[in-house]
Design a protein around this motif. Structure first.
Motif, short mmCIF file in Angstrom:
data_model
loop_
_atom_site.label_atom_id
_atom_site.label_comp_id
_atom_site.label_asym_id
_atom_site.label_seq_id
_atom_site.Cartn_x
_atom_site.Cartn_y
_atom_site.Cartn_z
N ALA A 1 1.92 -8.26 -4.27
CA ALA A 1 2.42 -6.90 -4.47
C ALA A 1 1.39 -5.89 -3.99
N LEU A 2 0.12 -6.16 -4.28
CA LEU A 2 -0.93 -5.24 -3.84
C LEU A 2 -0.96 -5.16 -2.32
N SER A 3 -0.83 -6.33 -1.70
CA SER A 3 -0.88 -6.38 -0.25
C SER A 3 0.29 -5.61 0.35
N ARG B 1 -10.46 -4.08 0.22
CA ARG B 1 -11.57 -4.83 -0.39
C ARG B 1 -11.13 -5.46 -1.70
N ILE B 2 -10.47 -4.62 -2.50
CA ILE B 2 -10.04 -5.12 -3.80
C ILE B 2 -9.06 -6.28 -3.61
N LEU B 3 -8.18 -6.13 -2.61
CA LEU B 3 -7.20 -7.18 -2.35
C LEU B 3 -7.89 -8.49 -2.00
N THR B 4 -8.92 -8.39 -1.13
CA THR B 4 -9.62 -9.60 -0.75
C THR B 4 -10.22 -10.29 -1.97
N GLY B 5 -10.93 -9.48 -2.77
CA GLY B 5 -11.56 -10.06 -3.96
C GLY B 5 -10.54 -10.65 -4.90
N LEU B 6 -9.47 -9.89 -5.13
CA LEU B 6 -8.44 -10.34 -6.05
C LEU B 6 -7.78 -11.62 -5.52
N LEU C 1 -6.32 9.07 1.62
CA LEU C 1 -5.46 7.89 1.56
C LEU C 1 -6.08 6.73 2.33
N ASN C 2 -6.62 7.09 3.52
CA ASN C 2 -7.28 6.06 4.33
C ASN C 2 -8.41 5.40 3.56
N ALA C 3 -9.19 6.25 2.90
CA ALA C 3 -10.31 5.73 2.13
C ALA C 3 -9.79 4.81 1.02
N ILE C 4 -8.69 5.24 0.40
CA ILE C 4 -8.12 4.43 -0.68
C ILE C 4 -7.64 3.09 -0.14
#
Lengths: 227, 367
Positions: free
Chosen positions: B107-109, B239-244, B230-233
């Motif tokens: 979902a995040l992706s 990054r968060i997606l990768t870690g998660l 938004l780009n920064a987010i």
């Protein structure tokens, strides 16, 4: 075929299972292994099929030194040794047919061939009409015969049997022994652990006697089976 | 003897060793005569038929071996599926855990993918620049300024919003009208909203620099600023997606692994017996790999369903939100690639988890 050289087996609890056994069985020989319970019969059979390893000495089966067999080769060894277990070792989550089919499945037999071979083996022990039943619904004697069928189904080169006739009536015992003899005549090396001394004497084969882990009588190798 | 069998040639040697172990065992290799006699009683002619295949071990034809292998796999696949369905509640729990766990990164992706579409959407980036005028600039001056600005070729449109208009709008949208009425005077400055004719970042930044020097402009704000944020987010989200994802993958492996571990424990006796009659480690492992495969596959499918449901729930409000930003953006449904990735990835992780947990365990069952 089966050679024991100074084989001893001590269990971790200090109990001595076998002590300094020297034994030679020729290819195609048939022999009985006798002795009181606890004399080491089962231990000796276990060493042959690598269910256990000796503490000392060498066991050779089919020309292989078992101590030097790699892990990956153990299945191949066991496929050449048919074993009738004292406690049957049947699986209760499948039918009699499927139980007998296991040795053929693991050895990669042709699927079409499996059905034929399994039925032939079941027919031999007189259980052809029970193939669809679960072993749970069979009597002790019938389970024993399923175990025998499984041991013979892939026509192994060596047949080991631990009290194969323990639960069978005399007629059936004699019949099963005849089957074993039959296989022996076809070149299978047969070693049967039993304490049915009457039967042993009647059959008149080589008798190996164990007593408290020691070999008492090795018996003479019968002339016809000498390599 | 054992030393020379190690090393890179180990596998070949193993196979050779097995073969020779099979073929050199006895002089008279088969006992078909006896078998034919016993079975002919019950099976008539069938027993006389030529015994193909394994009659003499190792003489199974190449094609026959493949077809055997295929049938073995099919049987194991079917059996492990049946076993899984035999305990529906327990299996469902495992599958739910897998599906929900996998749905998190999925979902995040999906969200990130959609945000990236937004960030790259030219319609939204059409830059608007708000010029906040100094207080002393009169309404008349401001209108003249607007006329001047329209002459600039870099400016497509310019709209003047007087402090009074601004106040009215503010009251309307913020609901803070009452608070504003407490103030003595209107605190809002006059604003000229400028739309750049070229919305590329460079052109916008040039225009920005020109406008900064215009007299009477107190402050200017580029409306596309939020896009940069938004780009920064999105970058942070990646990054968060990768870690998660890494964490979730580990969790999935552990869940499948633990389930399979229990299966192995439950079927210890069976494994023992199969090994006793000559089953190799691979042979006993295969059914468990299939169990893992089914768990992973079901988890992947469930995960896809969850993501699809989330999409259905979110797409409406998301479109509304996009409309507020004058965007034609519509959230995208998980496509074929995503679907395949989810289901295939689930199955792969199922198999890996099963392999990791059961391999050691199966080796240790040593009759």
């Amino acid at each position: 075929m089966i050679i024991f050289e100074n084989v001893s087996k001590r269990f971790p609890n200090g109990h001595v299972g076998l002590e300094n056994i020297n034994l030679h069985m020729a290819r195609g020989e048939m022999a009985f292994l006798t002795g009181h319970s606890g004399a080491g019969k089962s231990t000796l059979l276990k060493l042959i099929m690598l269910m256990d390893r000796p503490s000392n000495g060498q066991v050779q089966v089919g020309g292989y030194r078992l101590s030097q067999l790699r892990r990956g080769q153990i299945p191949a060894l066991r496929r050449n040794i048919g074993v009738v277990f004292q406690d049957h070792q049947l699986l209760f989550d499948r039918s009699v047919f499927d139980n007998v089919a296991i040795p053929l499945m693991v050895a990669g037999f042709d699927f079409d061939d499996i059905g034929r071979r399994v039925r032939a083996a079941l027919d031999m022990v007189g259980l052809l009409d029970r193939e669809k039943l679960n072993p749970l619904s069979l009597s002790g004697g019938e389970r024993q015969r399923v175990g025998i069928a499984r041991a013979l189904v892939n026509r192994p080169a060596v047949l080991l049997a631990d009290e194969p006739t323990g639960n069978l009536d005399p007629d059936l015992s004699a019949d099963i022994m005849k089957r074993f003899e039959h296989f022996n005549q076809a070149g299978v090396t047969v070693l049967i652990a039993t304490h049915d001394l009457d039967l042993v004497q009647r059959m008149g084969h080589r008798t190996i006697r164990l007593e408290r882990g020691r070999l008492v009588t090795a018996g003479a190798t019968t002339g016809e089976a000498v390599e | 003897m054992s030393q020379d069998r190690t090393g890179p040639r180990r596998n070949e040697m193993g196979r050779e060793g097995k073969k020779s172990a099979v073929t050199t065992w006895r002089k008279t290799p088969h006992v078909d005569a006896a078998a034919a006699r016993t079975s002919s009683k019950s099976q008539g002619k069938k027993a006389e038929a030529p015994r193909k295949g394994a009659a003499k071990n190792g003489k199974v034809s190449e094609a026959g071996r493949w077809s055997n292998l295929w049938r073995l796999h099919r049987q194991f696949g079917r059996e492990s599926l049946q076993r899984l369905l035999a305990t529906p509640a327990a299996s469902l729990m495992t599958v739910l855990v897998l599906g929900i766990a996998l749905a998190l990164p999925a979902a995040l992706s999906l969200t990130l993918e959609n945000l990236k579409t937004v960030a790259g959407n030219s319609n939204v980036t059409s830059a608007r620049i708000s010029l906040y005028l100094e207080n002393q600039v009169s309404e008349k001056d401001a209108r003249r300024m607007r006329e001047d600005l329209l002459k600039d070729s870099g400016i497509a449109a310019a709209v003047y919003i007087s402090p009074t208009q601004g106040l009215a709008e503010f009251e309307k949208y913020s609901g803070l009208g009452d608070a504003l009425r407490l103030l003595d005077s209107n605190p809002l400055p006059g604003v000229i909203e400028v739309e750049a004719s070229d919305s590329s970042p460079l052109a916008v930044s040039n225009l920005q620099n020109r406008l900064k020097r215009v007299d009477g402009v107190a402050e200017l704000r580029v409306d596309s600023e939020w896009l940069k944020k938004l780009n920064a987010i999105v970058t942070l989200g990646d990054r968060i997606l990768t870690g998660l994802s890494v964490l979730i993958c580990l969790a999935v492996l552990l869940v499948v692994g633990n389930t399979i571990r229990l299966l192995v424990v439950n079927r210890r006796d069976e494994i023992r017996v199969i090994k006793l009659v000559g089953g190799s480690d691979g042979f006993v492992l295969l059914p468990f790999l299939y169990s893992g495969f089914w768990y992973g596959l079901a988890g992947g499918v469930l995960c896809w369903l969850i993501v699809a449901c989330l999409w259905l729930a979110v797409s409406g409000p998301a479109s509304d939100l996009a409309t507020l930003y004058q965007s034609t953006f519509r959230p995208e449904f998980p496509g074929l690639n995503m679907t395949l990735l989810l289901i295939g990835g689930g199955a792969f992780m199922g198999v890996s988890g099963a392999l990791l947990s059961s391999w050691r365990q199966l080796r240790d069952i040593d009759p």
